[in-house]
Design a protein around this motif. Structure first.
Motif, PDB file in Angstrom:
ATOM      1  N   HIS A  66      67.497 -91.629 -19.058  1.00 33.39           N
ATOM      2  CA  HIS A  66      66.072 -91.380 -19.244  1.00 33.39           C
ATOM      3  C   HIS A  66      65.695 -90.765 -20.596  1.00 33.39           C
ATOM      4  O   HIS A  66      64.542 -90.873 -21.019  1.00 33.39           O
ATOM      5  N   TYR A  67      66.661 -90.102 -21.259  1.00 36.90           N
ATOM      6  CA  TYR A  67      66.300 -89.352 -22.472  1.00 36.90           C
ATOM      7  C   TYR A  67      67.205 -89.596 -23.672  1.00 36.90           C
ATOM      8  O   TYR A  67      66.929 -89.094 -24.751  1.00 36.90           O
ATOM      9  N   GLY A  68      68.300 -90.273 -23.524  1.00 35.95           N
ATOM     10  CA  GLY A  68      69.203 -90.492 -24.654  1.00 35.95           C
ATOM     11  C   GLY A  68      70.435 -89.606 -24.597  1.00 35.95           C
ATOM     12  O   GLY A  68      70.704 -88.948 -23.590  1.00 35.95           O
ATOM     13  N   ASP A  69      71.178 -89.583 -25.692  1.00 34.43           N
ATOM     14  CA  ASP A  69      72.492 -88.926 -25.709  1.00 34.43           C
ATOM     15  C   ASP A  69      72.499 -87.502 -26.239  1.00 34.43           C
ATOM     16  O   ASP A  69      73.534 -86.842 -26.208  1.00 34.43           O
ATOM     17  N   ASP A  70      71.387 -87.003 -26.750  1.00 32.52           N
ATOM     18  CA  ASP A  70      71.340 -85.651 -27.304  1.00 32.52           C
ATOM     19  C   ASP A  70      71.109 -84.654 -26.164  1.00 32.52           C
ATOM     20  O   ASP A  70      69.967 -84.384 -25.790  1.00 32.52           O
ATOM     21  N   ILE A  71      72.211 -84.123 -25.618  1.00 32.56           N
ATOM     22  CA  ILE A  71      72.149 -83.286 -24.424  1.00 32.56           C
ATOM     23  C   ILE A  71      72.885 -81.971 -24.684  1.00 32.56           C
ATOM     24  O   ILE A  71      74.008 -81.969 -25.178  1.00 32.56           O
ATOM     25  N   LEU A  72      72.247 -80.864 -24.330  1.00 33.23           N
ATOM     26  CA  LEU A  72      72.895 -79.555 -24.387  1.00 33.23           C
ATOM     27  C   LEU A  72      73.505 -79.259 -23.021  1.00 33.23           C
ATOM     28  O   LEU A  72      72.859 -79.466 -21.991  1.00 33.23           O
ATOM     29  N   ILE A  73      74.742 -78.772 -23.005  1.00 33.95           N
ATOM     30  CA  ILE A  73      75.447 -78.502 -21.745  1.00 33.95           C
ATOM     31  C   ILE A  73      75.584 -76.996 -21.544  1.00 33.95           C
ATOM     32  O   ILE A  73      76.020 -76.276 -22.443  1.00 33.95           O
ATOM     33  N   TYR A  74      75.220 -76.541 -20.352  1.00 36.23           N
ATOM     34  CA  TYR A  74      75.373 -75.144 -19.956  1.00 36.23           C
ATOM     35  C   TYR A  74      76.167 -75.152 -18.658  1.00 36.23           C
ATOM     36  O   TYR A  74      75.774 -75.801 -17.694  1.00 36.23           O
ATOM     37  N   GLN A  75      77.261 -74.408 -18.630  1.00 31.05           N
ATOM     38  CA  GLN A  75      78.172 -74.462 -17.493  1.00 31.05           C
ATOM     39  C   GLN A  75      78.629 -73.051 -17.141  1.00 31.05           C
ATOM     40  O   GLN A  75      79.067 -72.303 -18.009  1.00 31.05           O
ATOM     41  N   ASP A  76      78.516 -72.679 -15.868  1.00 27.83           N
ATOM     42  CA  ASP A  76      79.008 -71.391 -15.390  1.00 27.83           C
ATOM     43  C   ASP A  76      80.025 -71.626 -14.277  1.00 27.83           C
ATOM     44  O   ASP A  76      79.674 -71.684 -13.102  1.00 27.83           O
ATOM     45  N   PRO A  77      81.299 -71.756 -14.640  1.00 23.09           N
ATOM     46  CA  PRO A  77      82.326 -71.983 -13.620  1.00 23.09           C
ATOM     47  C   PRO A  77      82.692 -70.695 -12.873  1.00 23.09           C
ATOM     48  O   PRO A  77      82.794 -69.630 -13.481  1.00 23.09           O
ATOM     49  N   PHE A  78      82.848 -70.830 -11.574  1.00 22.25           N
ATOM     50  CA  PHE A  78      83.374 -69.780 -10.705  1.00 22.25           C
ATOM     51  C   PHE A  78      82.507 -68.521 -10.693  1.00 22.25           C
ATOM     52  O   PHE A  78      83.018 -67.405 -10.684  1.00 22.25           O
ATOM     53  N   ILE A  79      81.184 -68.700 -10.698  1.00 24.82           N
ATOM     54  CA  ILE A  79      80.244 -67.582 -10.672  1.00 24.82           C
ATOM     55  C   ILE A  79      79.202 -67.851  -9.593  1.00 24.82           C
ATOM     56  O   ILE A  79      78.645 -68.937  -9.517  1.00 24.82           O
ATOM     57  N   SER A  80      78.901 -66.839  -8.804  1.00 26.46           N
ATOM     58  CA  SER A  80      77.926 -66.963  -7.732  1.00 26.46           C
ATOM     59  C   SER A  80      76.527 -67.200  -8.283  1.00 26.46           C
ATOM     60  O   SER A  80      76.181 -66.729  -9.365  1.00 26.46           O
ATOM     61  N   GLY A  81      75.712 -67.901  -7.508  1.00 28.31           N
ATOM     62  CA  GLY A  81      74.324 -68.141  -7.878  1.00 28.31           C
ATOM     63  C   GLY A  81      73.380 -67.127  -7.264  1.00 28.31           C
ATOM     64  O   GLY A  81      72.170 -67.310  -7.279  1.00 28.31           O
ATOM     65  N   LYS A  82      73.924 -66.022  -6.728  1.00 32.72           N
ATOM     66  CA  LYS A  82      73.082 -65.018  -6.066  1.00 32.72           C
ATOM     67  C   LYS A  82      72.237 -64.212  -7.041  1.00 32.72           C
ATOM     68  O   LYS A  82      71.246 -63.631  -6.669  1.00 32.72           O
ATOM     69  N   ASN A  83      72.658 -64.151  -8.310  1.00 34.15           N
ATOM     70  CA  ASN A  83      71.849 -63.451  -9.300  1.00 34.15           C
ATOM     71  C   ASN A  83      71.924 -64.212 -10.625  1.00 34.15           C
ATOM     72  O   ASN A  83      72.625 -65.211 -10.740  1.00 34.15           O
ATOM     73  N   SER A  84      71.228 -63.710 -11.612  1.00 34.69           N
ATOM     74  CA  SER A  84      71.169 -64.422 -12.890  1.00 34.69           C
ATOM     75  C   SER A  84      72.149 -63.881 -13.924  1.00 34.69           C
ATOM     76  O   SER A  84      72.096 -64.261 -15.084  1.00 34.69           O
ATOM     77  N   LYS A  85      73.056 -63.025 -13.513  1.00 34.77           N
ATOM     78  CA  LYS A  85      74.031 -62.444 -14.443  1.00 34.77           C
ATOM     79  C   LYS A  85      75.170 -63.425 -14.687  1.00 34.77           C
ATOM     80  O   LYS A  85      76.315 -63.198 -14.324  1.00 34.77           O
ATOM     81  N   ARG A  86      74.789 -64.532 -15.304  1.00 37.28           N
ATOM     82  CA  ARG A  86      75.736 -65.587 -15.631  1.00 37.28           C
ATOM     83  C   ARG A  86      75.595 -65.886 -17.117  1.00 37.28           C
ATOM     84  O   ARG A  86      74.491 -66.114 -17.599  1.00 37.28           O
ATOM     85  N   LYS A  87      76.699 -65.865 -17.826  1.00 34.84           N
ATOM     86  CA  LYS A  87      76.691 -65.975 -19.290  1.00 34.84           C
ATOM     87  C   LYS A  87      75.888 -67.179 -19.782  1.00 34.84           C
ATOM     88  O   LYS A  87      74.972 -67.049 -20.595  1.00 34.84           O
ATOM     89  N   ASN A  88      76.221 -68.359 -19.314  1.00 37.83           N
ATOM     90  CA  ASN A  88      75.559 -69.557 -19.830  1.00 37.83           C
ATOM     91  C   ASN A  88      74.168 -69.765 -19.242  1.00 37.83           C
ATOM     92  O   ASN A  88      73.327 -70.413 -19.863  1.00 37.83           O
ATOM     93  N   PHE A  89      73.921 -69.220 -18.077  1.00 39.29           N
ATOM     94  CA  PHE A  89      72.561 -69.252 -17.534  1.00 39.29           C
ATOM     95  C   PHE A  89      71.644 -68.402 -18.418  1.00 39.29           C
ATOM     96  O   PHE A  89      70.518 -68.799 -18.720  1.00 39.29           O
ATOM     97  N   GLN A  90      72.141 -67.243 -18.846  1.00 38.14           N
ATOM     98  CA  GLN A  90      71.358 -66.401 -19.754  1.00 38.14           C
ATOM     99  C   GLN A  90      71.161 -67.085 -21.112  1.00 38.14           C
ATOM    100  O   GLN A  90      70.095 -66.986 -21.717  1.00 38.14           O
ATOM    101  N   ARG A  91      72.176 -67.793 -21.581  1.00 39.65           N
ATOM    102  CA  ARG A  91      72.047 -68.552 -22.830  1.00 39.65           C
ATOM    103  C   ARG A  91      70.983 -69.642 -22.675  1.00 39.65           C
ATOM    104  O   ARG A  91      70.158 -69.867 -23.565  1.00 39.65           O
ATOM    105  N   LEU A  92      70.970 -70.306 -21.504  1.00 37.73           N
ATOM    106  CA  LEU A  92      69.947 -71.309 -21.201  1.00 37.73           C
ATOM    107  C   LEU A  92      68.557 -70.681 -21.261  1.00 37.73           C
ATOM    108  O   LEU A  92      67.646 -71.221 -21.889  1.00 37.73           O
TER     109      LEU A  92
END
Length: 160
Positions: A66-92
């Protein structure tokens, strides 16, 4: 910017600035900046629909289609989604605040948060920054009324 309305140089500078901003806006509407976010809570999830690889594959495939190949990837492996204290989520979030993203794509909405209150707060944050949110597997697109409605329903389901 204090402009003397009789100063042709200042008026010309203002017109040039407006033209540059309009050009940037036009470019963003035809070439939106796309982000893909994925997260898993536990290590042994490979092979399941929740694995990071499968999440990214689904979301990236949708993004490319739908948008092309220019994509930024944010990944938080092995971290709960119960709060926002996630490194790459905060970067997002920082990148959204800095207007580096126009579209956020996830494979499943519960990858962002696992509770309704946080999900709704994040949805308001996305709306404030005019971010188009898409959840591929749930077919949620917040550019529509029904997409926003189903996002709320999905958030409640993720908490249950």
């Amino acid at each position: 910017m204090n402009i003397n309305r009789h100063d042709p140089i200042a008026i010309q500078a203002l017109f040039e600035r407006v033209e540059k901003e309009l050009e940037k806006a036009k470019d963003r509407s035809t070439n939106p900046k796309v982000a893909v976010y994925s997260r898993v809570s536990q290590k042994p999830q490979s092979g399941f629909s929740y694995s990071l690889e499968i999440q990214e594959e689904q979301a990236e495939e949708y993004a490319r289609e739908h948008y092309g190949d220019d994509i930024l990837i944010y990944q938080d492996p092995f971290i709960s989604g119960k709060n926002s204290k996630r490194k790459n989520f905060q970067r997002l979030r920082r990148d959204i605040n800095a207007s580096k993203i126009d579209v956020l794509i996830v494979s499943r909405g519960d990858r962002l948060y696992r509770n309704v209150e946080s999900s709704l707060r994040f949805m308001r944050f996305l709306q404030k920054h005019d971010i188009h949110y898409i959840s591929v597997s749930e077919q949620i697109d917040t550019n529509t009324y029904w997409g926003r409605f189903f996002m709320i329903m999905q958030a409640a389901h993720a908490e249950a």
